[in-house]
Design an enzyme around this catalytic site. Structure first.
Site, short mmCIF file in Angstrom:
data_model
loop_
_atom_site.label_atom_id
_atom_site.label_comp_id
_atom_site.label_asym_id
_atom_site.label_seq_id
_atom_site.Cartn_x
_atom_site.Cartn_y
_atom_site.Cartn_z
N GLU A 28 -58.80 -96.56 7.76
CA GLU A 28 -58.26 -97.55 6.84
C GLU A 28 -59.26 -97.68 5.69
O GLU A 28 -60.38 -98.11 5.91
CB GLU A 28 -58.11 -98.87 7.60
CG GLU A 28 -57.34 -99.92 6.89
CD GLU A 28 -57.10 -101.11 7.79
OE1 GLU A 28 -55.96 -101.29 8.23
OE2 GLU A 28 -58.08 -101.84 8.06
N HIS A 62 -72.07 -98.49 -17.06
CA HIS A 62 -71.03 -99.28 -17.70
C HIS A 62 -70.91 -100.67 -17.08
O HIS A 62 -71.26 -100.88 -15.92
CB HIS A 62 -69.68 -98.58 -17.57
CG HIS A 62 -69.66 -97.21 -18.17
ND1 HIS A 62 -68.88 -96.21 -17.67
CD2 HIS A 62 -70.33 -96.68 -19.21
CE1 HIS A 62 -69.05 -95.11 -18.38
NE2 HIS A 62 -69.94 -95.36 -19.33
N LYS A 72 -66.51 -104.18 -8.27
CA LYS A 72 -65.89 -102.89 -7.99
C LYS A 72 -66.13 -102.48 -6.55
O LYS A 72 -67.19 -102.73 -5.99
CB LYS A 72 -66.47 -101.81 -8.91
CG LYS A 72 -66.19 -102.02 -10.37
CD LYS A 72 -66.85 -100.95 -11.23
CE LYS A 72 -66.56 -101.20 -12.69
NZ LYS A 72 -67.26 -100.22 -13.55
N HIS A 119 -72.91 -100.18 -13.75
CA HIS A 119 -72.56 -99.19 -12.74
C HIS A 119 -72.42 -97.81 -13.37
O HIS A 119 -71.95 -97.68 -14.50
CB HIS A 119 -71.22 -99.58 -12.08
CG HIS A 119 -70.66 -98.53 -11.20
ND1 HIS A 119 -69.63 -97.72 -11.59
CD2 HIS A 119 -71.03 -98.13 -9.97
CE1 HIS A 119 -69.37 -96.87 -10.61
NE2 HIS A 119 -70.20 -97.09 -9.62
N TYR A 132 -61.94 -96.20 -7.72
CA TYR A 132 -62.51 -97.54 -7.63
C TYR A 132 -61.49 -98.63 -7.89
O TYR A 132 -60.58 -98.47 -8.69
CB TYR A 132 -63.74 -97.70 -8.52
CG TYR A 132 -63.58 -97.38 -9.98
CD1 TYR A 132 -63.55 -98.39 -10.93
CD2 TYR A 132 -63.53 -96.06 -10.41
CE1 TYR A 132 -63.45 -98.10 -12.28
CE2 TYR A 132 -63.44 -95.76 -11.75
CZ TYR A 132 -63.39 -96.78 -12.69
OH TYR A 132 -63.29 -96.50 -14.02
N LYS A 169 -70.74 -91.47 -26.35
CA LYS A 169 -70.67 -92.93 -26.25
C LYS A 169 -71.75 -93.47 -25.32
O LYS A 169 -72.41 -94.47 -25.62
CB LYS A 169 -69.28 -93.32 -25.75
CG LYS A 169 -69.03 -94.79 -25.65
CD LYS A 169 -67.59 -95.00 -25.20
CE LYS A 169 -67.31 -96.43 -24.88
NZ LYS A 169 -65.94 -96.63 -24.41
N ASP A 170 -71.96 -92.80 -24.19
CA ASP A 170 -72.97 -93.27 -23.22
C ASP A 170 -74.40 -93.02 -23.73
O ASP A 170 -75.31 -93.78 -23.42
CB ASP A 170 -72.77 -92.61 -21.86
CG ASP A 170 -71.56 -93.17 -21.12
OD1 ASP A 170 -70.95 -94.15 -21.61
OD2 ASP A 170 -71.21 -92.62 -20.06
#
Length: 184
Positions: A28, A62, A72, A119, A132, A169-170
């Site tokens: 699960e 981020h 998350k 993260h 996520y 961008k990062d």
């Protein structure tokens, strides 16, 4: 499920109970009631995301600022990644510290990252599918983050140099010492 605390309060590694037999396995991957009982967090996840990346892709670090901050629950369904959370909660005893965990299709572990953290992850295998859950909706205007190679964070990403692929961008993200108040 087994809950394993990390050095950062609220960040948890979650090991599922896996049932193996000659046909394969079953577990699960999420149960709201069991998650709340095991962690003490009564969180409602409202958005699921998935990314595909190849070896060396680094996504992060981020976050979502202010009222759009997100907790998350992350996992890998194919391949392996090094997953990283950085504590950005003002007043926290571990502010500016990080913890990392290897998530893979073999260990089926999940990493819970509460609100107030940046993260990111880097792909260690040839390919990876990363999934996520988020407890808040994405808001482009609330995007934020930290530079993955911040020398004050000193994160060991396990790959370096030309082996790492980071978005433009990062690369533009600030170091922690130069970052704005993220509202945590």
């Amino acid at each position: 499920m087994t809950i394993i605390p990390t050095p950062l309060e609220g960040c948890l590694i979650i090991k599922p109970r896996i049932f193996n037999d000659d046909r394969g396995y079953f577990f699960e991957s999420f149960n709201q009631q069991r998650f709340a009982e095991a962690t003490g967090f009564n969180i409602s996840f409202v958005q699921d995301n998935q990314s595909y990346s190849t070896k060396g892709v680094l996504r992060g670090l981020h976050l979502q600022r202010g009222e759009f901050s997100q907790a998350k629950l992350v996992r890998v369904t194919k391949g392996a990644v090094l997953d990283v959370a950085v504590d950005l909660r003002k007043g926290s005893a571990t502010y500016g510290q990080y913890c990392s965990v290897i998530l893979s299709e073999e260990n089926n572990e999940q990493f819970f990252i509460p609100r107030g953290f940046a993260h990111g992850f880097i792909v260690l295998s040839d390919e990876a599918v990363f999934q996520y859950k988020c407890d808040n909706y994405y808001d482009k205007a609330s995007e934020g983050g930290l530079h993955y190679a911040d020398p004050d964070l000193n994160i060991d990403w396990q790959l370096s140099g030309s082996d790492v692929l980071v978005s433009d961008k990062d690369i533009e993200l600030p170091f922690l010492k130069d970052a704005p108040d993220f509202g945590f």
